[in-house]
Design an enzyme around this catalytic site. Sequence first.
Site, mmCIF file in Angstrom:
data_model
loop_
_atom_site.group_PDB
_atom_site.id
_atom_site.type_symbol
_atom_site.label_atom_id
_atom_site.label_comp_id
_atom_site.label_asym_id
_atom_site.label_seq_id
_atom_site.Cartn_x
_atom_site.Cartn_y
_atom_site.Cartn_z
ATOM 1 C CG ASP A 1 -13.900 2.967 0.756
ATOM 2 O OD1 ASP A 1 -14.085 4.613 1.113
ATOM 3 O OD2 ASP A 1 -14.036 2.239 1.140
ATOM 4 C CG HIS B 1 -5.552 -0.079 12.950
ATOM 5 N ND1 HIS B 1 -4.878 0.987 13.300
ATOM 6 C CD2 HIS B 1 -4.679 0.457 11.178
ATOM 7 C CE1 HIS B 1 -4.588 2.306 13.152
ATOM 8 N NE2 HIS B 1 -4.221 1.972 11.316
ATOM 9 C CG ASP C 1 1.600 2.903 10.546
ATOM 10 O OD1 ASP C 1 1.095 2.353 9.605
ATOM 11 O OD2 ASP C 1 0.385 4.212 10.875
ATOM 12 C CG HIS D 1 -2.761 5.500 11.560
ATOM 13 N ND1 HIS D 1 -2.145 5.355 9.834
ATOM 14 C CD2 HIS D 1 -3.790 6.465 10.462
ATOM 15 C CE1 HIS D 1 -2.688 5.743 8.780
ATOM 16 N NE2 HIS D 1 -3.393 6.888 8.959
ATOM 17 C CE1 TYR E 1 -1.577 2.504 2.782
ATOM 18 C CE2 TYR E 1 -1.360 4.158 5.108
ATOM 19 C CZ TYR E 1 -1.928 3.221 4.649
ATOM 20 O OH TYR E 1 -2.020 2.569 5.400
ATOM 21 C CG ASP F 1 1.259 5.192 7.963
ATOM 22 O OD1 ASP F 1 2.343 5.397 8.668
ATOM 23 O OD2 ASP F 1 -0.071 5.033 7.756
HETATM 24 N N1 Q9C Z 1 -8.176 11.039 6.764
HETATM 25 C C1 Q9C Z 1 -2.347 1.957 8.614
HETATM 26 O O1 Q9C Z 1 -1.639 2.780 8.073
HETATM 27 N N2 Q9C Z 1 -8.070 6.409 6.976
HETATM 28 N N3 Q9C Z 1 -4.119 1.774 8.083
HETATM 29 C C2 Q9C Z 1 -8.046 6.956 7.953
HETATM 30 C C3 Q9C Z 1 -7.934 9.545 7.891
HETATM 31 C C4 Q9C Z 1 -7.473 4.563 8.160
HETATM 32 C C5 Q9C Z 1 -4.265 3.690 8.334
HETATM 33 C C6 Q9C Z 1 -8.499 8.686 7.552
HETATM 34 C C7 Q9C Z 1 -6.083 5.124 7.811
HETATM 35 C C8 Q9C Z 1 -5.996 3.698 8.162
HETATM 36 C C9 Q9C Z 1 -2.177 0.656 8.778
HETATM 37 ZN ZN ZN Z 2 -0.969 3.788 9.313
#
Ligand code: Q9C
Ligand code: ZN
Length: 655
Positions: A20, A135, A172, A174, A305, A265
């Site tokens: 995935d 999230h 973060d 996001h 990441y 990130d």
């Molecule tokens: N390319 C955290 O950083 N995927 N979660 C997004 C965009 C989900 C991130 C795809 C990313 C979740 C905790």
């Molecule tokens: Zn994030």
Amino acid sequence: MRTALVYHEEMTAARLLWEDPECEIERPERLTAALERLQQGGLEQRCLQLAAREVSEAELGLVHSPEYVSLLRGTQALGTEELRALSGQYDAVYFHPSTFHCARLAAGAALQLVDAVLTGAAHNGLALVRPPGHHSQRAAASGFCVFNNVALAAKHAQQRHGLHRILIVDWDVHHGQGTQYIFEDDPSVLYFSWHRYEHGRFWPYLRESDADAIGRGQGRGFTVNLPWNQVGMGNADYMAAFLHVLLPVAFEFDPELVLISAGFDSAIGDPEGQMQATPECFAHLTQLLQVLAGGRVCAVLEGGYHLESLSQSVCMVVKALLGDPAPPLSGPMVPQHSALESIQSARAAQAPHWTSLRQQEERPSPVSPGGPKFEAAEAQTSAVLSSLLDQLHLHPTPPVRTAVALTALDAALVLPPEVLLQEGSAPQEETQAWARLYKALAQDTAFIALGKVLHLLNGILDGQVSSGIATTPAIAVTLEVAISHGLSHRAQRVLCVAVGQLDRPPDLTSDGRTLWLSIRGKEAAALSTFHVSVPLPGTTGGFLSCILALVLPLAYGFQPDLVLVVLGPAHGLQDPQAALLAALLRGPAGGRVLVLVEQESPSQLVGVVGRVLHGEAPPILGPFSMASPEDLQALIHLRGQLEAQWKMLQVAAPS
Ligand code: Q9C
Ligand code: ZN
């Protein structure tokens, strides 16, 4: 500074069991890489190390529904195909047989950290956890998150420790929509999040991530969203966001605890964020938050990441929590147009709820087409990261963090044992050379004080000492000497923040190597780009605005390698104000700060300034009182005069 580090190796057990591409970045190595780097840097050993415990099911009930908890409990017995099918019911989530255990350790670690800080076992700390949490919602996993660790920690702090006001800072990249939903109608938890948004075209693609989502009902104004509409945001953008959006609101809110949803990130190199902020920026962000809530700051890992970038950023946060000075920020301190648009819209959306944001003349918001799309090149990223490592090598932390040079020792002076009480003086000839130029320095105690100041300054310039405070009976001339001495011994740029009745030295060079900022001037005036004067505000709100909207933007924009803070005659600062000023001015020059105070200064003042220079949190300022119209007018006037030269002053995109 006691800093707790909460961790458990078993949190590395969960991993992706099938193919995935979206989820594969959330790997066990995220924790092991960060921890290894903390060990290599000798940082883990300096922390109070705590083994994470599992959160109880009762504690999970503070945020999550019983059905959701049962569902998660059930995942422990599922086979891979069943796990995969269940994962598919959520957005960007994978389950592993160990997920329930890991997620309970992650949440437990956050609670344990809060317990350590609120019982006084530690001043602050970091929980290194996975899975992340922000999230996660009452009854849903999302974006690699299972339980909402930070939301649970906030509820726990309220329930078990009786707190009334908690600030959550989500840096973060996001949007922590889970945390937003949990607290959106709750005025006791202020949630701030900046996030990659791109006008809604970035995950999680929510309308409610925009700046106009400000909370509901009683909670209106207690959700602060700062959406980034372009990638490539860097140090200047992040610092501007803190100075012009988060901190004014945070000081007015006056939290008792700060929780950081500490995702990395948002740092350079990260494949998700595509941002440009360098690791040391996170030390500065941490330092800025440490002046709130008496320094009670708990950081909990979220995303991040790029293993190298993540590890460096984690180290920077831990260093800041431990009280080490933050390395200077690299790169031009000029916020991008798109960042300023975001800052402007967040301020506009929040202004009805926060007096501290009502300090700008109304301006129509310009609609601009936005610049070229930013493309982060991998080569560029690793070049920046490795030059950063060089820099860290070239600027090692000085052996002495803080030194105090006093003309007379006062028994009432309270300082941490590691603060050096400096006995020595500069060589006689060096001191005499200056005393010949300034006859006020020839007199006995002034001469002795000068010798000590020069010795302390030499220590700072040579990298032996980070910061210091010195007393002198001849403050004006001693300051003049300190500036000249600094400039002729390695310092490229000296920032001088002069509080009280002190005139700018007449023969100060105007070549841009000195920035003179006088607080307590008779009027607000920018006499040149490098000579600024502002009256001392009369209220806490006015004082904070002066620091956040003027002093720090100028200081960070100037990028000095030495900061002189001078509390002169009739400086009028209360101890907590002086402490806050000193604490925040550790930032711009990598902690190289020399504070000069008058010989008769009370030992309380010397003590509190010495302690913040050493990395302790400044005392709280007391209840927030609105800035006066005159104070605001002064700031707006100076911003108008100076923002063309000092771009960090901007709070809106130029139209
Ligand atoms: N390319 C955290 O950083 N995927 N979660 C997004 C965009 C989900 C991130 C795809 C990313 C979740 C905790
Ligand atoms: Zn994030």
